[in-house]
Design a protein around this motif. Structure first.
Motif, mmCIF file in Angstrom:
data_model
loop_
_atom_site.group_PDB
_atom_site.id
_atom_site.type_symbol
_atom_site.label_atom_id
_atom_site.label_comp_id
_atom_site.label_asym_id
_atom_site.label_seq_id
_atom_site.Cartn_x
_atom_site.Cartn_y
_atom_site.Cartn_z
ATOM 1 N N THR A 20 0.850 -1.198 0.000
ATOM 2 C CA THR A 20 0.000 0.000 0.000
ATOM 3 C C THR A 20 0.880 1.241 0.000
ATOM 4 O O THR A 20 1.499 1.558 1.008
ATOM 5 C CB THR A 20 -0.897 0.032 1.267
ATOM 6 O OG1 THR A 20 -1.616 -1.202 1.318
ATOM 7 C CG2 THR A 20 -1.881 1.191 1.215
ATOM 8 N N ILE A 21 0.933 1.911 -1.160
ATOM 9 C CA ILE A 21 1.690 3.171 -1.193
ATOM 10 C C ILE A 21 0.787 4.335 -1.591
ATOM 11 O O ILE A 21 1.251 5.450 -1.789
ATOM 12 C CB ILE A 21 2.936 3.080 -2.111
ATOM 13 C CG1 ILE A 21 2.566 2.665 -3.529
ATOM 14 C CG2 ILE A 21 3.957 2.100 -1.524
ATOM 15 C CD1 ILE A 21 3.747 2.766 -4.510
ATOM 16 N N ASN A 22 -0.504 4.049 -1.731
ATOM 17 C CA ASN A 22 -1.500 5.116 -1.891
ATOM 18 C C ASN A 22 -2.824 4.562 -1.363
ATOM 19 O O ASN A 22 -2.970 3.339 -1.221
ATOM 20 C CB ASN A 22 -1.576 5.572 -3.364
ATOM 21 C CG ASN A 22 -2.192 4.525 -4.279
ATOM 22 O OD1 ASN A 22 -3.311 4.047 -4.035
ATOM 23 N ND2 ASN A 22 -1.484 4.141 -5.329
ATOM 24 N N GLN A 84 13.090 8.857 -9.931
ATOM 25 C CA GLN A 84 13.553 8.270 -8.670
ATOM 26 C C GLN A 84 12.300 8.153 -7.814
ATOM 27 O O GLN A 84 11.664 9.158 -7.500
ATOM 28 C CB GLN A 84 14.576 9.227 -8.037
ATOM 29 C CG GLN A 84 15.225 8.712 -6.789
ATOM 30 C CD GLN A 84 16.225 9.734 -6.230
ATOM 31 O OE1 GLN A 84 17.091 10.251 -6.925
ATOM 32 N NE2 GLN A 84 16.087 10.057 -4.965
ATOM 33 N N PHE A 85 11.926 6.917 -7.492
ATOM 34 C CA PHE A 85 10.674 6.706 -6.767
ATOM 35 C C PHE A 85 10.820 6.997 -5.282
ATOM 36 O O PHE A 85 11.883 6.789 -4.706
ATOM 37 C CB PHE A 85 10.176 5.269 -6.974
ATOM 38 C CG PHE A 85 9.565 5.057 -8.326
ATOM 39 C CD1 PHE A 85 8.213 5.315 -8.538
ATOM 40 C CD2 PHE A 85 10.330 4.624 -9.396
ATOM 41 C CE1 PHE A 85 7.643 5.145 -9.789
ATOM 42 C CE2 PHE A 85 9.771 4.451 -10.656
ATOM 43 C CZ PHE A 85 8.424 4.712 -10.850
ATOM 44 N N ARG A 86 9.722 7.428 -4.680
ATOM 45 C CA ARG A 86 9.705 7.652 -3.227
ATOM 46 C C ARG A 86 9.803 6.324 -2.489
ATOM 47 O O ARG A 86 10.497 6.193 -1.479
ATOM 48 C CB ARG A 86 8.408 8.366 -2.832
ATOM 49 C CG ARG A 86 8.302 8.667 -1.335
ATOM 50 C CD ARG A 86 6.875 9.023 -0.910
ATOM 51 N NE ARG A 86 5.960 7.888 -1.048
ATOM 52 C CZ ARG A 86 4.685 7.915 -0.680
ATOM 53 N NH1 ARG A 86 4.150 9.024 -0.202
ATOM 54 N NH2 ARG A 86 3.922 6.844 -0.830
ATOM 55 N N ASP A 87 9.075 5.311 -3.020
ATOM 56 C CA ASP A 87 8.932 4.056 -2.283
ATOM 57 C C ASP A 87 9.870 2.974 -2.805
ATOM 58 O O ASP A 87 9.990 2.781 -4.013
ATOM 59 C CB ASP A 87 7.481 3.571 -2.404
ATOM 60 C CG ASP A 87 6.514 4.599 -1.828
ATOM 61 O OD1 ASP A 87 6.495 4.758 -0.601
ATOM 62 O OD2 ASP A 87 5.824 5.270 -2.620
ATOM 63 N N PRO A 88 10.515 2.238 -1.884
ATOM 64 C CA PRO A 88 11.464 1.196 -2.309
ATOM 65 C C PRO A 88 10.801 0.125 -3.190
ATOM 66 O O PRO A 88 11.457 -0.459 -4.049
ATOM 67 C CB PRO A 88 11.958 0.598 -0.980
ATOM 68 C CG PRO A 88 11.080 1.131 0.099
ATOM 69 C CD PRO A 88 10.447 2.386 -0.423
ATOM 70 N N GLU A 89 9.498 -0.101 -2.991
ATOM 71 C CA GLU A 89 8.803 -1.132 -3.788
ATOM 72 C C GLU A 89 8.889 -0.858 -5.293
ATOM 73 O O GLU A 89 8.827 -1.770 -6.103
ATOM 74 C CB GLU A 89 7.318 -1.201 -3.391
ATOM 75 C CG GLU A 89 7.062 -1.753 -1.996
ATOM 76 C CD GLU A 89 7.055 -0.686 -0.909
ATOM 77 O OE1 GLU A 89 7.574 0.426 -1.153
ATOM 78 O OE2 GLU A 89 6.533 -0.978 0.184
#
Ligand code: ARG
Length: 267
Positions: A20-22, A84-89
């Motif tokens: 869950t990233i949103n 560059q993504f915020r989340d490591p996933e």
């Protein structure tokens, strides 16, 4: 105002809702990857039927959100600003998209801060509209201006349901956008009102089905079928709305625009 477009898309072969990233993503809810592939294939077909060019990047296992190609880069005049993504996933998607562009012969500039591509950076005529608040860092707006050589207008997002700019605003043509005013701070709302006095203001019901996550070629606007009022507003303004059902991908918080990265080649 119609112009031919070149899009990059990623087949949702490995689509899943596993984290869950949103707020749209519920890993305990059922989803259907095969249906997602069918819905995505229908979206791709809409583009080719309209005469647009669709390129594909190979999906990678273990990257269930890679279908959301809009987050893969921002491309203006053949220059690619990588992400560059915020989340490591999602981190490994950045190099995958950058490599696709390098292999295709583009100049690629690495992102210096969190930057989720066309999810937050949209070309509207000669300016870049850039969202911040949830994902893309404000710092990246400055880099986008330097690298892509267009003035950047920073816009602040406030509603976690509309975490990327492209969930709250859609560029329709050189002069027109549609947006959900409540997704922005009062200051950013006023900036949008000044820049786009003739904008289409979307209602909360249409935004809630990701209706603003739409793709326009200047005439045809591909949007979720569920956004009926917005489709009518578009038709009233002379656009041709084309509904697509991406219900499975919406479970990850994405719609047609999220699945579509525009490749704007050099002159
Ligand atoms: N699950 C993805 C995420 O939260 C959805 C990305 C949607 N893409 C977009 N351009 N709005 O990152």
């Amino acid at each position: 105002m119609f112009s031919h477009r070149r899009y990059l898309m990623c087949r949702p072969t490995y689509f899943a809702v596993e984290y869950t990233i949103n707020p749209w993503m519920d890993p305990t809810a059922p989803y259907d990857t095969e249906l997602a592939v069918r819905q995505w294939t229908a979206l791709r077909q809409v583009y080719t039927d309209l005469g647009h060019t669709v390129e594909e990047i190979d999906p990678l296992p273990g990257l269930p959100d890679m279908v959301f190609a809009a987050n893969g880069a921002t491309v203006v005049d053949g220059t690619v600003l990588a992400v560059q993504f915020r989340d490591p996933e999602r981190a490994d998607e950045g190099p995958a998209y950058a490599n696709w562009f390098r292999r295709a012969g583009f100049d690629v500039v690495e992102a210096k801060a969190v930057n989720e591509g066309e999810g937050d950076i949209l070309l509207a005529g000669d300016v870049l509209l850039a969202g911040t608040g949830f994902r893309t860092a404000h710092e990246s707006h400055l880099q986008a201006q330097e690298v892509l050589r267009r003035p950047v207008i920073s816009l602040q997002l406030v509603d976690p349901n509309f975490y990327h700019l492209d969930t709250a605003l859609c560029v329709l043509d050189e002069r027109t956008v549609a947006y959900l005013p409540e997704a922005f701070t009062p200051g950013s709302r006023e900036v949008l009102r000044r820049l786009f006095p003739d904008a289409i203001l979307a209602g909360a019901d249409d935004a809630a089905v990701l209706g603003l996550n739409a793709v326009s070629d200047g005439r045809n606007v591909v949007l979720p079928t569920q956004a009926g009022n917005l489709a009518q507003q578009l038709a009233d303004r002379g656009f041709t709305p084309i509904g697509v059902d991406l219900s499975e991908l919406r479970k990850a918080g994405g719609g047609p625009k999220c699945c579509t990265l525009e490749i704007r080649a050099g002159a």
